[in-house]
Scaffold this motif. Structure first.
Motif, PDB file in Angstrom:
ATOM      1  N   ASP A   1      51.026 -15.025  56.980  1.00  0.00           N
ATOM      2  CA  ASP A   1      49.985 -14.007  57.164  1.00  0.00           C
ATOM      3  C   ASP A   1      48.770 -14.214  56.267  1.00  0.00           C
ATOM      4  O   ASP A   1      47.898 -13.347  56.186  1.00  0.00           O
ATOM      5  CB  ASP A   1      50.555 -12.597  56.973  1.00  0.00           C
ATOM      6  CG  ASP A   1      51.095 -12.366  55.579  1.00  0.00           C
ATOM      7  OD1 ASP A   1      51.510 -13.340  54.932  1.00  0.00           O
ATOM      8  OD2 ASP A   1      51.112 -11.206  55.130  1.00  0.00           O
ATOM      9  N   GLY A   2      48.734 -15.347  55.554  1.00  0.00           N
ATOM     10  CA  GLY A   2      47.505 -15.722  54.852  1.00  0.00           C
ATOM     11  C   GLY A   2      47.316 -15.100  53.484  1.00  0.00           C
ATOM     12  O   GLY A   2      46.222 -15.190  52.921  1.00  0.00           O
ATOM     13  N   ASP A   3      48.343 -14.480  52.924  1.00  0.00           N
ATOM     14  CA  ASP A   3      48.104 -13.877  51.606  1.00  0.00           C
ATOM     15  C   ASP A   3      48.641 -14.717  50.449  1.00  0.00           C
ATOM     16  O   ASP A   3      48.271 -14.496  49.306  1.00  0.00           O
ATOM     17  CB  ASP A   3      48.622 -12.429  51.539  1.00  0.00           C
ATOM     18  CG  ASP A   3      50.080 -12.288  51.891  1.00  0.00           C
ATOM     19  OD1 ASP A   3      50.732 -13.316  52.157  1.00  0.00           O
ATOM     20  OD2 ASP A   3      50.573 -11.143  51.911  1.00  0.00           O
ATOM     21  N   ARG A   4      49.512 -15.685  50.738  1.00  0.00           N
ATOM     22  CA  ARG A   4      50.035 -16.525  49.650  1.00  0.00           C
ATOM     23  C   ARG A   4      49.260 -17.841  49.567  1.00  0.00           C
ATOM     24  O   ARG A   4      48.615 -18.234  50.536  1.00  0.00           O
ATOM     25  CB  ARG A   4      51.502 -16.865  49.906  1.00  0.00           C
ATOM     26  CG  ARG A   4      52.388 -15.671  49.881  1.00  0.00           C
ATOM     27  CD  ARG A   4      53.836 -16.078  49.995  1.00  0.00           C
ATOM     28  NE  ARG A   4      54.665 -14.897  49.851  1.00  0.00           N
ATOM     29  CZ  ARG A   4      55.901 -14.900  49.381  1.00  0.00           C
ATOM     30  NH1 ARG A   4      56.466 -16.031  49.036  1.00  0.00           N
ATOM     31  NH2 ARG A   4      56.585 -13.782  49.282  1.00  0.00           N
ATOM     32  N   ASN A   5      49.383 -18.530  48.446  1.00  0.00           N
ATOM     33  CA  ASN A   5      48.716 -19.823  48.314  1.00  0.00           C
ATOM     34  C   ASN A   5      49.573 -20.807  47.562  1.00  0.00           C
ATOM     35  O   ASN A   5      50.430 -20.432  46.759  1.00  0.00           O
ATOM     36  CB  ASN A   5      47.382 -19.658  47.589  1.00  0.00           C
ATOM     37  CG  ASN A   5      47.560 -19.315  46.123  1.00  0.00           C
ATOM     38  OD1 ASN A   5      47.742 -20.198  45.281  1.00  0.00           O
ATOM     39  ND2 ASN A   5      47.548 -18.040  45.787  1.00  0.00           N
ATOM     40  N   LEU A   6      49.331 -22.070  47.832  1.00  0.00           N
ATOM     41  CA  LEU A   6      49.944 -23.167  47.081  1.00  0.00           C
ATOM     42  C   LEU A   6      48.794 -24.049  46.608  1.00  0.00           C
ATOM     43  O   LEU A   6      47.906 -24.383  47.397  1.00  0.00           O
ATOM     44  CB  LEU A   6      50.864 -23.974  48.009  1.00  0.00           C
ATOM     45  CG  LEU A   6      51.423 -25.294  47.468  1.00  0.00           C
ATOM     46  CD1 LEU A   6      52.455 -25.041  46.371  1.00  0.00           C
ATOM     47  CD2 LEU A   6      52.084 -26.096  48.592  1.00  0.00           C
ATOM     48  N   ILE A   7      48.806 -24.399  45.336  1.00  0.00           N
ATOM     49  CA  ILE A   7      47.727 -25.213  44.768  1.00  0.00           C
ATOM     50  C   ILE A   7      48.341 -26.478  44.154  1.00  0.00           C
ATOM     51  O   ILE A   7      49.216 -26.392  43.284  1.00  0.00           O
ATOM     52  CB  ILE A   7      46.975 -24.429  43.657  1.00  0.00           C
ATOM     53  CG1 ILE A   7      46.390 -23.110  44.196  1.00  0.00           C
ATOM     54  CG2 ILE A   7      45.900 -25.307  43.000  1.00  0.00           C
ATOM     55  CD1 ILE A   7      45.281 -23.250  45.208  1.00  0.00           C
ATOM     56  N   ILE A   8      47.889 -27.633  44.609  1.00  0.00           N
ATOM     57  CA  ILE A   8      48.374 -28.900  44.059  1.00  0.00           C
ATOM     58  C   ILE A   8      47.171 -29.806  43.807  1.00  0.00           C
ATOM     59  O   ILE A   8      46.314 -29.976  44.676  1.00  0.00           O
ATOM     60  CB  ILE A   8      49.335 -29.634  45.019  1.00  0.00           C
ATOM     61  CG1 ILE A   8      50.376 -28.675  45.619  1.00  0.00           C
ATOM     62  CG2 ILE A   8      50.047 -30.771  44.306  1.00  0.00           C
ATOM     63  CD1 ILE A   8      51.359 -29.345  46.572  1.00  0.00           C
ATOM     64  N   GLY A   9      47.117 -30.367  42.603  1.00  0.00           N
ATOM     65  CA  GLY A   9      46.088 -31.370  42.323  1.00  0.00           C
ATOM     66  C   GLY A   9      46.701 -32.755  42.466  1.00  0.00           C
ATOM     67  O   GLY A   9      47.898 -32.888  42.717  1.00  0.00           O
ATOM     68  N   GLN A  10      45.849 -33.770  42.270  1.00  0.00           N
ATOM     69  CA  GLN A  10      46.371 -35.142  42.305  1.00  0.00           C
ATOM     70  C   GLN A  10      47.443 -35.278  41.234  1.00  0.00           C
ATOM     71  O   GLN A  10      47.146 -35.159  40.046  1.00  0.00           O
ATOM     72  CB  GLN A  10      45.238 -36.086  41.937  1.00  0.00           C
ATOM     73  CG  GLN A  10      44.841 -37.009  43.017  1.00  0.00           C
ATOM     74  CD  GLN A  10      43.582 -37.773  42.607  1.00  0.00           C
ATOM     75  OE1 GLN A  10      43.237 -37.883  41.434  1.00  0.00           O
ATOM     76  NE2 GLN A  10      42.897 -38.290  43.604  1.00  0.00           N
ATOM     77  N   GLY A  11      48.708 -35.430  41.665  1.00  0.00           N
ATOM     78  CA  GLY A  11      49.784 -35.647  40.695  1.00  0.00           C
ATOM     79  C   GLY A  11      50.203 -34.424  39.906  1.00  0.00           C
ATOM     80  O   GLY A  11      50.931 -34.542  38.922  1.00  0.00           O
ATOM     81  N   ILE A  12      49.774 -33.229  40.313  1.00  0.00           N
ATOM     82  CA  ILE A  12      50.205 -32.035  39.565  1.00  0.00           C
ATOM     83  C   ILE A  12      50.295 -30.791  40.454  1.00  0.00           C
ATOM     84  O   ILE A  12      49.367 -30.460  41.193  1.00  0.00           O
ATOM     85  CB  ILE A  12      49.279 -31.767  38.346  1.00  0.00           C
ATOM     86  CG1 ILE A  12      49.873 -30.652  37.476  1.00  0.00           C
ATOM     87  CG2 ILE A  12      47.854 -31.449  38.761  1.00  0.00           C
ATOM     88  CD1 ILE A  12      49.244 -30.572  36.089  1.00  0.00           C
TER      89      ILE A  12
END
Ligand code: G16
Length: 542
Positions: A278-289
């Motif tokens: 439903d668009g309220d959560r997020n996942l954040i990934i950087g290069q290698g982290i």
């Protein structure tokens, strides 16, 4: 043409952490959805002639329930319904529409990150006029009404055509089918420096956004590719599907593993992100982290003033109790308030309305701000992009510098899903019974300093919420927290939250589970998870 349909109550319509969530066949029982919707309306006062927002995440059964809700709204006396085209509104977009058009409230159809399809999950929740989830006073009233309901009201009318933007009359009520993306995209343009982000993309910044065949697809396509100029193909799985392509639309390291592997591999893009059903959560990934949601909250709060919408600084930060204390250290440095609430976005509403906090977050992949009254996946992604554009550094550099300045809160959550409900309740009861004797107890090298069952006193409306999770705090600032999820649809889910604070930056490179090994062992010893649940290992580790 208003008709009153006799019905019989169901005994299991108690809203959980975020509305009523059950399997689709359960919702398809005779009058099951109608009973719950009527119980919502019966809990509200003075809404005659006012506006109701209706939308959902597009999952299986969404359209059917939207038609029911529109007709019931007309029969119950609402003056106007705003509904997203195709029945689609992401949860944060629905919150924005409620606020922008000064609606009385909204009905959001979603089971969030849970799978969808004919035998999977469905959900209904009610949001109040501030755009946020109904507080416990209202959800308790809905439950009470659902136990005594004898009839519901609807109108005898053909279905509304949801596929075209336009206006319709349904008896005395107007129905506006609206573009679900436009108002939300306009709000994001106000908050963030779109020019700086566009410039970053034009200089070759590469990003991947996985919409997980869920509701954020159209929003992400419009904002990232059309307005910010990210390369076509940046947004993947962008068509919302009723069964999310057979996947769990849960942006975590298990269900977004492909994205994670790509971000850890050679020639990874600069930035990877995903959102949920439903668009309220997020996942954040950087290069290698991978950035834990708790760290993401702290880093976004520390850097928020780089975005135009927050250039005057933030008033305070709120986090749910199981979320790590990383944000507390940022609040301390910024000399602003920090609030610890029970799990559930509904607890942030009062603090936001009172202007006590600007940014809120939860370990369960939720981050948001005062711009709406829901957590907001794409908002978090855009604030990250704004920070990256303003600082000109990589995600990895920003995270490491943050740890060096504030210390690192190693953090992990172990979930035991679909555990026998009696066994899970027995485990929690035993833990609660042991609380008075725990302080001073030694487990390996750890000493229990304090142990309690978290209770929250809301500083704004002075309501009390008890039994919100067992906390065992160890000398030195480490802790384990135990609670049962309020969002599952079968059996019980035991969540164990594990946290260690490490101020020494020479010790910031340890693998997380290794850094937490003694606390994980202590959790087992305290709660006897194996013998009580029959499980050797967690079903999900995030
Ligand atoms: C909901 C709530 C969140 C909560 C999460 C997990 O999120 O809105 O506030 O943190 O559930 O709750 P629990 O640990 O009780 O399962 P969502 O994204 O499912 O709406």
């Amino acid at each position: 043409m208003i008709i009153t349909v006799p019905t019989k109550p169901y005994s299991d319509q108690k809203p959980g952490t975020s509305g009523l969530r059950k399997k689709v066949p359960h919702f398809q029982q005779e009058n099951y959805a109608e009973n719950f919707i009527q119980s919502i309306f019966d809990s509200l006062e003075d809404f005659k002639g006012k506006t109701l927002v209706i939308g959902g995440d597009g999952r299986f059964y969404n359209r059917e329930v939207i038609q029911k809700a529109i007709k019931m709204a007309a029969a119950n006396g609402f003056g106007r319904v705003l509904v997203g085209q195709g029945g689609i509104l992401s949860t944060p977009a629905a919150s924005n529409v409620i606020r922008k058009y000064k609606a009385f409230g909204g009905i959001i159809l979603s089971a969030s990150h849970n799978p969808g399809g004919p035998t999977e999950d469905f959900g209904i929740k009610y949001n109040i006029g501030n755009g946020g989830p109904a507080p416990e006073k209202i959800t308790d009233a809905i439950y009470a009404n659902s136990k005594t309901i004898t009839s519901y009201k609807t109108v005898d009318a053909p279905d509304i055509n949801l596929d075209q933007v336009g206006n319709f009359d349904l008896g005395e009520m107007h129905v506006d089918v609206i573009d679900p993306v436009a108002d939300y995209a306009a709000l994001m343009e106000q908050l963030f420096d779109f020019n700086a982000i566009r410039n970053m993309f034009s200089l070759g910044f590469r990003m991947v956004f996985d919409a997980m065949s869920a509701v954020t697809g159209p929003y992400a396509k419009e904002i990232l590719e059309n307005r910010l100029g990210a390369a076509e193909g940046t947004v993947r799985n962008f068509t919302p599907l009723p069964d999310f392509g057979g996947h769990h639309p849960d942006p975590n390291l298990v269900h977004a593993k492909e994205l994670y592997d790509e971000m850890m591999g050679h020639d990874a893009p600069d930035f990877g992100a995903a959102s949920d059903g439903d668009g309220d959560r997020n996942l954040i990934i950087g290069q290698g982290i991978f950035v834990t949601p708790s760290d993401s909250l702290a880093i976004l709060a520390a850097n928020a003033s780089l975005a135009p919408g927050y250039s005057n600084g933030i008033a305070g930060i709120a986090r749910s109790m199981p979320t790590s204390a990383a944000a507390d250290r940022v609040a301390e440095k910024l000399k602003i308030g920090i609030y610890e609430t029970p799990t559930g976005w509904k607890f942030f509403g009062n603090l936001l309305d009172a202007g006590k906090v600007t940014i809120c977050g939860e370990e369960s992949a939720g981050t948001g701000s005062s711009h709406v009254r829901e957590k907001d996946g794409l908002w978090a992604v855009l604030l990250w992009l704004n920070v990256l554009a303003a600082r000109g550094e990589s995600v990895q550099e920003i995270v490491r510098q943050h740890w060096a300045a504030f210390g690192r809160n190693y953090y992990s959550r172990h979930d035991y899903e679909e555990v026998d409900a009696d066994a899970a309740n027995g485990l929690m009861d035993a833990l609660r019974a042991s609380l008075p004797t725990l302080p001073g107890t030694k487990i390996g090298a750890l000493t229990v300093e304090k142990a309690d069952d978290f209770a929250y006193h809301d500083p704004v409306d002075h309501s009390e919420s008890r039994k919100q999770g067992v906390r065992v705090l160890f000398a030195g600032g480490s802790r384990v927290v135990f609670r049962l999820s309020g969002t599952g649809t079968s059996g019980a889910t035991l969540r164990v939250y594990i946290e260690r604070y490490e101020p020494d930056s020479s010790r910031h490179g340890i693998e997380t589970q290794e850094a937490l090994a003694d606390l994980i062992a202590a959790a087992e010893e305290l709660a006897q998870i194996r013998s009580r649940t029959g499980r050797d290992t967690p079903s999900v580790i995030t």
